[in-house]
Write a protein that holds these residues in place. Structure first.
Motif, PDB file in Angstrom:
ATOM      1  N   LEU A  14      37.913  50.580  52.933  1.00  0.00           N
ATOM      2  CA  LEU A  14      38.062  51.813  52.158  1.00  0.00           C
ATOM      3  C   LEU A  14      37.765  51.480  50.703  1.00  0.00           C
ATOM      4  N   ASP A  15      36.695  52.043  50.179  1.00  0.00           N
ATOM      5  CA  ASP A  15      36.266  51.808  48.798  1.00  0.00           C
ATOM      6  C   ASP A  15      36.720  52.970  47.909  1.00  0.00           C
ATOM      7  N   GLU A  16      36.818  52.719  46.606  1.00  0.00           N
ATOM      8  CA  GLU A  16      37.229  53.739  45.630  1.00  0.00           C
ATOM      9  C   GLU A  16      38.571  54.368  46.016  1.00  0.00           C
ATOM     10  N   ALA A  17      39.499  53.522  46.467  1.00  0.00           N
ATOM     11  CA  ALA A  17      40.765  54.023  46.996  1.00  0.00           C
ATOM     12  C   ALA A  17      41.660  54.634  45.925  1.00  0.00           C
ATOM     13  N   GLN A  18      41.363  54.388  44.645  1.00  0.00           N
ATOM     14  CA  GLN A  18      42.156  55.031  43.591  1.00  0.00           C
ATOM     15  C   GLN A  18      42.001  56.543  43.619  1.00  0.00           C
TER      16      GLN A  18
END
Length: 357
Positions: free
Chosen positions: A237-241
């Motif tokens: 999971l990328d850009e989880a922020q």
């Protein structure tokens, strides 16, 4: 009055060593070594370093050269970055040796090897090997997603998993992509393009369409993970922020048997609507201390893009500390006074001239 003469120490290198591999073309790496030890006087004669200066600095230089020789012995070439990072690691007195970091291979493709370049990156990669769920948290350019992708491809090639699943939230479209023209692929591609770019670095281009068609590699927006159980997969999971706490819980509970998850993000670049808490921030409090879950924190020292990027990240960090207001995710600190220019990093240091004979 007598001159202050410092004792000379001689570091003798193996006679079979080609000095250009250590010193670099046109002595580029020698200059990097000199710049890293500004209080030492260095003179290279043949396969010998003639050094004068404080004993601690001389010892550190000798350890640095030993580490660089180990890297060269593996067949790997050196560059300025490797020299500077080796000195930095030795100065922090870590238990890991620079050579262990710089020679750790994750994945090789088309004659190019992907490996960690910093101590923080090596610890992050080690954590992925040891834990089922790993969170890689840090600023842009620290290799969070790229290294996770390399580990995923390596796991697929060695048959530790049977598929790779890459996902990220499509924040700008609010996960509601139906109003956009075109197929599903046309709608989500702009948000997933960075994942495809990394994939092309690691997998032969002609293989990617086949792997995607067979769902061996799946790239999809986070909203399409709902209701699934993901077995025997390496999931990133990328850009989880940019996930909400509910989305983060939904994603983590997709974990199935034989799977591994890596969650990456930068909590300083949250694009969620005002008032929406970041799932990446909240999850650190919820899962702190849970067995088989690891939080890897990367920082400006782990930035592997242009050296200026690390300075930019540090400068923004200082600015955020001085202008932070207590409420809100994405508050910019408007209305608070900006810090006066400190000139940090602007002072120049004139190195003493050194000769090589």
């Amino acid at each position: 009055m007598t001159d202050d003469v410092r004792p000379m120490h001689i570091i003798v290198l193996p006679p079979e060593l080609s000095m250009v591999t250590l010193l670099g073309p046109r002595d580029e790496l020698l200059r990097a070594i000199e710049n890293s030890f500004p209080h030492l006087d260095l003179l290279v004669r043949g396969n010998e370093f003639h050094v004068s200066g404080a004993g601690a600095d001389v010892a550190l230089l000798e350890r640095t050269i030993d580490e660089l020789l180990i890297v060269l012995a593996t067949g790997q070439s050196l560059n300025r970055d490797a020299v500077e990072r080796s000195v930095s690691m030795l100065r922090t007195h870590t238990k890991e040796r620079p050579a262990d970091v710089l020679t750790m291979n994750i994945l090789s493709n088309r004659g190019r090897t992907i490996r960690p370049k910093t101590l923080g990156q090596k610890r992050y990669v080690d954590a992925i090997d040891k834990n089922t769920i790993v969170f890689g948290i840090g600023p842009a350019g620290t290799g969070k997603t790229y290294l996770a992708m390399a580990k995923a491809v390596s796991a697929l090639q060695t048959k530790k998993v049977s598929r790779i699943i890459l996902t990220r939230p499509a924040v700008e479209a609010g996960e509601r992509l139906g109003f956009l023209p075109g197929s599903l692929s046309d709608k989500i591609d702009p948000y997933l393009r960075p994942l495809y770019d990394a994939l092309h670095d690691m997998v032969d281009s002609e293989s990617i369409p086949r792997l995607l068609a067979a769902a061996t590699i799946e790239v999809a927006p986070l909203g399409y993970m709902r209701g699934r159980t993901l077995n025997d997969a390496f999931i990133i999971l990328d850009e989880a922020q940019n996930t909400s706490p509910e989305q983060m819980k939904m994603f983590l509970t997709r974990l199935g048997f034989g799977s591994k998850m890596v969650v990456t993000g930068d909590v300083t670049q949250i694009d969620l609507p005002s008032g929406t808490p970041s799932g990446l921030k909240v999850v650190q409090e919820i899962l702190d201390g849970v067995e088989d879950v690891h939080f890897a924190q990367l920082n400006a020292h782990d930035v592997v893009r242009h050296s200026l990027v690390g300075s930019i990240v540090e400068a923004y960090g200082r600015w955020d500390e001085l202008t932070r207001v207590p409420a809100g995710n994405g508050s910019s600190g408007a209305g608070s006074s900006r810090p006066a220019s400190s000139g940090a990093g602007s002072s120049s240091r004139t190195a003493s001239s050194r000769n090589r004979r």
